[in-house]
Write a protein that holds these residues in place. Structure first.
Motif, PDB file in Angstrom:
ATOM      1  N   PRO A  13       8.868   2.223   0.838  1.00  0.00           N
ATOM      2  CA  PRO A  13       7.690   1.344   0.933  1.00  0.00           C
ATOM      3  C   PRO A  13       7.968  -0.106   0.532  1.00  0.00           C
ATOM      4  O   PRO A  13       7.428  -1.024   1.149  1.00  0.00           O
ATOM      5  N   TRP A  65       5.104   3.425  14.526  1.00  0.00           N
ATOM      6  CA  TRP A  65       3.873   2.669  14.295  1.00  0.00           C
ATOM      7  C   TRP A  65       3.080   2.534  15.600  1.00  0.00           C
ATOM      8  O   TRP A  65       1.863   2.694  15.614  1.00  0.00           O
ATOM      9  N   SER A 111      -1.102   0.019   1.348  1.00  0.00           N
ATOM     10  CA  SER A 111       0.106   0.492   0.673  1.00  0.00           C
ATOM     11  C   SER A 111       0.061   1.984   0.411  1.00  0.00           C
ATOM     12  O   SER A 111       1.054   2.683   0.568  1.00  0.00           O
ATOM     13  N   ASN A 140       4.721  -5.236   5.983  1.00  0.00           N
ATOM     14  CA  ASN A 140       3.458  -4.694   6.482  1.00  0.00           C
ATOM     15  C   ASN A 140       3.626  -4.036   7.837  1.00  0.00           C
ATOM     16  O   ASN A 140       4.578  -4.315   8.561  1.00  0.00           O
ATOM     17  N   LEU A 158       1.050   3.725   3.488  1.00  0.00           N
ATOM     18  CA  LEU A 158       2.389   3.408   3.963  1.00  0.00           C
ATOM     19  C   LEU A 158       3.412   4.459   3.551  1.00  0.00           C
ATOM     20  O   LEU A 158       4.230   4.893   4.361  1.00  0.00           O
TER      21      LEU A 158
END
Length: 163
Positions: free
Chosen positions: A106, A144, A90, A111, A93
């Motif tokens: 967030p 990502w 987290s 995830n 993130l």
């Protein structure tokens, strides 16, 4: 989601089992089939860790469980198979979303993950993402994928995209 074939199994296994390369990622799950079968989740026993020691999502980091995984895999025989499911913490993130200039917050993201799998002598890595909201914006997925590719390059892990 993309799938990558990882090359140089010995190098990759060193990164997973004996180096701290993946230690700061959250561990969602590990399955190892070798000396015996092992199934671990990264969910800690209630009350064992303080809130400061855990990620907001309640998982422990891989570094906490790496010695157990090493013990299960080390030896002269190659395990039949294993899977490691890693999650971006987290605390990372928010920075990731800022860097990508995403409109997501967030709390919108369940995830960002990748699964490392060994089966039939081959190592693969599969990326994934899950969101708490519906979004048509797929730029976070592309970002990502790029982040994971850069991570692998920086760590000297060779790969090719296969899907």
């Amino acid at each position: 989601m993309r799938v990558y074939r990882l090359f140089d199994n010995k190098n990759v296994m060193a990164h997973i089992l004996t180096k701290d390369t993946f230690d700061n990622f959250l561990l969602s799950e590990v399955k190892i089939s070798g000396k015996a079968s092992l199934h671990l989740t990264g969910s800690p026993a209630p009350g064992f860790f303080s809130e400061e020691e855990l990620d907001e999502r309640g998982y422990v980091t891989y570094g906490v469980l790496r010695p157990i995984c090493l013990e299960m895999i080390k030896g002269t025989k190659t395990p039949e198979s294993f899977t490691f499911m890693f999650l971006l913490p987290s605390k990372e993130l928010e920075g990731f979303l800022d860097e990508t200039e995403s409109t997501l917050q967030p709390f919108d993201v369940e995830n960002l993950s990748f699964l490392v799998r060994f089966k039939d002598g081959e190592l693969t890595l599969t990326t994934g993402s899950a969101f708490k909201i519906f979004t048509m914006d797929k730029s976070i997925n592309d970002a990502w994928e790029k982040w994971v590719q850069n991570f692998l390059h920086e760590k000297g892990i060779s790969f090719e995209e296969i899907l």
